[in-house]
Structure formats: C-alpha cells, structure tokens
Motif scaffolding. Structure first.
Motif, PDB file in Angstrom:
ATOM      1  N   ALA A 133     -44.506 -28.091 -26.656  1.00 53.02           N
ATOM      2  CA  ALA A 133     -43.720 -27.493 -27.713  1.00 53.02           C
ATOM      3  C   ALA A 133     -42.351 -27.085 -27.995  1.00 53.02           C
ATOM      4  O   ALA A 133     -41.803 -26.725 -26.734  1.00 53.02           O
ATOM      5  CB  ALA A 133     -44.673 -26.343 -28.456  1.00 53.02           C
ATOM      6  N   TYR A 171     -49.571 -31.698 -30.583  1.00 54.46           N
ATOM      7  CA  TYR A 171     -49.524 -31.614 -31.901  1.00 54.46           C
ATOM      8  C   TYR A 171     -50.863 -31.347 -32.674  1.00 54.46           C
ATOM      9  O   TYR A 171     -52.068 -31.214 -31.939  1.00 54.46           O
ATOM     10  CB  TYR A 171     -48.720 -32.908 -32.654  1.00 54.46           C
ATOM     11  N   ARG A 173     -51.639 -28.596 -33.999  1.00 53.75           N
ATOM     12  CA  ARG A 173     -51.864 -27.125 -33.716  1.00 53.75           C
ATOM     13  C   ARG A 173     -52.018 -26.257 -34.741  1.00 53.75           C
ATOM     14  O   ARG A 173     -52.057 -27.034 -35.905  1.00 53.75           O
ATOM     15  CB  ARG A 173     -50.543 -26.635 -33.001  1.00 53.75           C
ATOM     16  N   GLN A 176     -49.856 -26.142 -38.258  1.00 50.66           N
ATOM     17  CA  GLN A 176     -48.772 -27.176 -38.263  1.00 50.66           C
ATOM     18  C   GLN A 176     -48.979 -27.924 -39.388  1.00 50.66           C
ATOM     19  O   GLN A 176     -49.931 -28.263 -39.827  1.00 50.66           O
ATOM     20  CB  GLN A 176     -48.840 -28.090 -37.036  1.00 50.66           C
ATOM     21  N   TRP A 181     -44.062 -30.784 -37.926  1.00 48.47           N
ATOM     22  CA  TRP A 181     -44.060 -31.738 -36.902  1.00 48.47           C
ATOM     23  C   TRP A 181     -43.079 -32.695 -36.971  1.00 48.47           C
ATOM     24  O   TRP A 181     -42.542 -33.181 -35.564  1.00 48.47           O
ATOM     25  CB  TRP A 181     -45.468 -32.272 -36.897  1.00 48.47           C
ATOM     26  N   GLU A 184     -39.981 -31.305 -35.386  1.00 46.58           N
ATOM     27  CA  GLU A 184     -39.935 -30.965 -34.161  1.00 46.58           C
ATOM     28  C   GLU A 184     -39.761 -32.301 -33.284  1.00 46.58           C
ATOM     29  O   GLU A 184     -39.290 -32.342 -32.276  1.00 46.58           O
ATOM     30  CB  GLU A 184     -41.333 -30.254 -33.749  1.00 46.58           C
ATOM     31  N   LEU A 198     -47.429 -37.694 -26.602  1.00 42.00           N
ATOM     32  CA  LEU A 198     -47.675 -37.031 -27.588  1.00 42.00           C
ATOM     33  C   LEU A 198     -49.373 -36.920 -27.907  1.00 42.00           C
ATOM     34  O   LEU A 198     -49.926 -37.694 -28.347  1.00 42.00           O
ATOM     35  CB  LEU A 198     -47.099 -37.558 -28.770  1.00 42.00           C
ATOM     36  N   GLN A 200     -52.869 -35.128 -29.338  1.00 38.93           N
ATOM     37  CA  GLN A 200     -53.620 -34.152 -30.545  1.00 38.93           C
ATOM     38  C   GLN A 200     -54.111 -33.146 -29.857  1.00 38.93           C
ATOM     39  O   GLN A 200     -54.574 -33.441 -28.742  1.00 38.93           O
ATOM     40  CB  GLN A 200     -54.231 -34.955 -31.394  1.00 38.93           C
ATOM     41  N   LEU A 229     -50.828 -35.991 -39.518  1.00 42.90           N
ATOM     42  CA  LEU A 229     -49.883 -35.906 -38.699  1.00 42.90           C
ATOM     43  C   LEU A 229     -49.831 -36.991 -37.517  1.00 42.90           C
ATOM     44  O   LEU A 229     -48.786 -37.262 -36.934  1.00 42.90           O
ATOM     45  CB  LEU A 229     -50.327 -34.757 -37.768  1.00 42.90           C
ATOM     46  N   THR A 233     -46.620 -39.140 -36.601  1.00 39.95           N
ATOM     47  CA  THR A 233     -45.995 -39.387 -35.110  1.00 39.95           C
ATOM     48  C   THR A 233     -45.707 -40.821 -35.009  1.00 39.95           C
ATOM     49  O   THR A 233     -44.484 -41.302 -34.527  1.00 39.95           O
ATOM     50  CB  THR A 233     -47.021 -39.267 -34.378  1.00 39.95           C
TER      51      THR A 233
END
Length: 389
Positions: A133, A171, A173, A176, A181, A184, A198, A200, A229, A233
């Motif tokens: 993170a 991610y 999280r 979030q 995200w 970030e 990356l 989950q 999410l 990504t």
C-alpha cells in the motif's frame, strides 16, 4: 555464480528457493513464514540449501536454468553472502543461461534496502518489493512495518541498483473506494518502471484477518465494489502501458516475470527450501514435490538425508491437464486446446466453449487459442471448473 553441465532440453526450467523467516507475521498472510526472535544460523541454512540443490540436481540431470526466484518469508533478511552461496550452488549443479532471471523478494524497509547493492553483486538482477500500500493507515491495518515514504525510498534504491524491479500492492481493502484506489495506482505507476503485481485482498483461513472478518470487525468491499476496483485496475494500468498479462500481474510488453511464466505455462521448476513445491519431469513422468514446512525440521531432514521432501507424487494425465487449464487460463495469452487434449487424452467440450463464449467469459482466437476475457477474469474459477467438467 558458476556454470554447471550442458543442458539436454531447451525448455524453460526454474528454481524456486524459499527463505521462510519474517520479522513479523502479517495478519492476512497464510504463506509458510515464521518469526524467530533468536538469530537464524544463515551459514547452516546456506549449507542445507546447497545440499538440497545438489541432491535435486542429481535427480533431474543436466538442466538449463532460465529463472531463479528467492521467495518467502522475507528473503531480504538474508545477508548478501548467503544469497551468493545459494546462487553459486545452483550454478555449480545446473547450467545457468546467460540471461537467467534472478529475482529476490524484499521488504521495503530502509535496513533491507541498503543491502540491494550486495544482492546485485551476488547475482540478483531483479527485485520484487512487498510494498502492499502507498497509504500509511492502510499499511498499519495490513500489519506492515514500513511507511509509505520508506516504501518509495526503497523503490528509488531498487531503481538505481537493478535494471528490473517490481512491487506489489493489495487492493479491495476495508473502506477503499474506486477513486482512492485510482489515485494510489496512479502514484504507483509513476514509480514502477515495468511491472506491478496487484492483488485483491483475500481472507484466508487460519489468519487473524479470517477471525476478524468472521466476527464482523473487518468489513471488506462488497462484490459490486470489488468488481469496480478490478475494472479500475485494468483501465488505469492499460492506459499507462502496463496491461495485465496475468490476472494479477501487469507489465510493459517484454517485461513479464519470466519465473512466474514458468508456473503459468506448465513448465518445470525445482522447489528448494522449507515448504517449497516443485514440478519435475523425471523419466517422462511429471512429479509434484513438496518439502517439510517447518524450518528447523526441514534443516534436520536435509542434514540427515540430503533433502527435505515429504511428498513426491506422480501426476496423472488428468491431473496434469487440470493444472495446465487452471494455470494457463490465468494468462492473457490463454491456452492452446490441442495442448490440453494431448495431456488429458480428450478435448475440451465444444458446447461448453460455445456457451462461455456466448456469455462473454472467454474468447476463441483465430489460431484456436482460448483466453479468458476481462469480464471473465473476476469469475475465473467458475470458468475453469466449467471447462474442466
């Protein structure tokens, strides 16, 4: 690292080395990692690694090693001399190709980052950083010992020392949002030269997070938010030239992790160290190997008999085909159905392929390859189960 015998096969061959020790156990982690408050006898472990490499190489015969991966645990807790001794042992018993990829997993603390130059001198040419993170509150929640600033400093050192480097983020999280995200991830991409992993957040059994989640004290994003999410990504990484080449891994073309491709393409690899798994073709038969998980028990086994093996199973044609399907469909390149048929002794059901294609979960390329689509990846397990039935 020295060179060993001439290889007999041009196929990719990887060596995975497991260093099982960590400074602390992260609450989401179900890997084979152990905390020891007394100093670890690295020289003794290095001798045991070398011995298990020697015995394993005697079983495999000459092989051309194309990739080496030092995983864990936290391999960056090793002294560079220990890493060098392990790599020298690999090179003494197998031949290492001129462009062998040698990856070491590292935690981005300042103490470990100062060792990077030593690892490079020992033969490491790629580092994978467990950043997880770029937000201090999230790092604390994940049980990480570094700050976001320390992580970015370690990435900067990796950039100076190594031609190739990667780092991981988790991610989906608790709390979030897609917007947070995306921000970030944008920051991560500015720091990543060629590769990002990356993942989950998954709640694994027998972890502190599992108990917290079961008690309702760790609310994770619902299915719709997790899907959003995932889509964020893919969109952000794709727009910046790091498309997914595997369900959780993104790279610029040509910068994929060669060692992980060994796994996903069903190639052979030796597993060395406590709790390491391997897949080896011996006498034309595929073996699935696993070693003793407990570090000290593994050490005593190796010192007594030369290896830490606790299982060495022959895989049936059906089991090999199932693994090929399960691993290969994780890749954006997909699989060749003819290769599956050669392993299984039967082809995939064309009716199931047609149904999944109509649903948009898979695509069939002009050359016949099957690949999972972006909309199919979030339900990959169901797609694989349907095809394998």
């Amino acid at each position: 690292m020295t060179s060993g015998p001439t290889p007999t096969s041009p196929s990719a061959f990887g060596v995975y080395v497991h260093w099982p020790f960590c400074l602390s156990k992260c609450p989401y982690c179900d890997f084979n990692s152990h905390v020891r408050h007394a100093a670890v006898d690295e020289k003794r472990f290095a001798r045991a690694f070398a011995r298990e490499i020697e015995v394993t190489a005697a079983r495999t015969g000459p092989r051309d090693v194309t990739s080496i991966f030092l995983g864990g645990g936290t391999p960056s807790l090793m002294q560079p001399e220990t890493v060098g001794a392990i790599l020298d042992a690999i090179g003494a018993h197998w031949r290492c190709s001129g462009d062998v990829e040698v990856t070491l997993e590292a935690n981005p603390t300042s103490v470990e980052a100062t060792r990077f130059a030593g690892y490079r001198a020992a033969g490491v040419n790629r580092v994978s950083l467990g950043v997880q993170a770029l937000d201090d509150a999230a790092l604390k929640m994940l049980g990480r010992l570094h700050s976001a600033r320390e992580a970015l400093d370690a990435v900067a050192i990796a950039r100076r020392v190594f031609d190739r480097y990667s780092f991981d983020l988790i991610y989906a999280r608790p709390g979030q949002t897609p917007a947070s995200w995306a921000a970030e991830l944008q920051l991560a991409i500015t720091e990543a030269a060629e590769h990002l992993s990356l993942y989950q957040l998954t709640i694994e059994e027998e972890t502190p997070f599992f108990s917290l989640h079961a008690a309702g004290k760790l609310p994770t994003p619902d299915e719709a938010t997790a899907r959003t999410l995932y889509d964020v990504t893919q969109e952000v990484c794709g727009r910046h030239g790091l498309p997914a080449y595997e369900i959780s891994n993104h790279a610029r073309p040509g910068a994929e992790c060669r060692h992980n491709l060994v796994y996903w393409r069903g190639e052979q690899y030796a597993g060395i160290g406590p709790g390491a798994h391997g897949r080896l073709d011996l006498g034309g038969i595929r073996h699935a190997t696993a070693t003793e998980r407990r570090p000290e028990s593994w050490l005593m086994r190796v010192e007594a008999s030369g290896h830490g093996l606790i299982s060495d199973d022959v895989l049936s044609s059906e089991e090999r085909a199932d693994e090929f399907l399960l691993m290969g469909l994780r890749l954006a390149e997909g699989i060749d159905p003819a290769s599956y048929a050669a392993l299984a002794g039967r082809g995939l059901d064309p009716r199931r392929i047609e149904l999944l294609r109509d649903e948009g979960a898979i695509a069939v390329e002009a050359d016949g390859r099957l690949r999972v689509t972006q909309s199919g990846f979030p339900v990959l397990d169901a797609v694989v189960a349907d095809l394998a039935a």
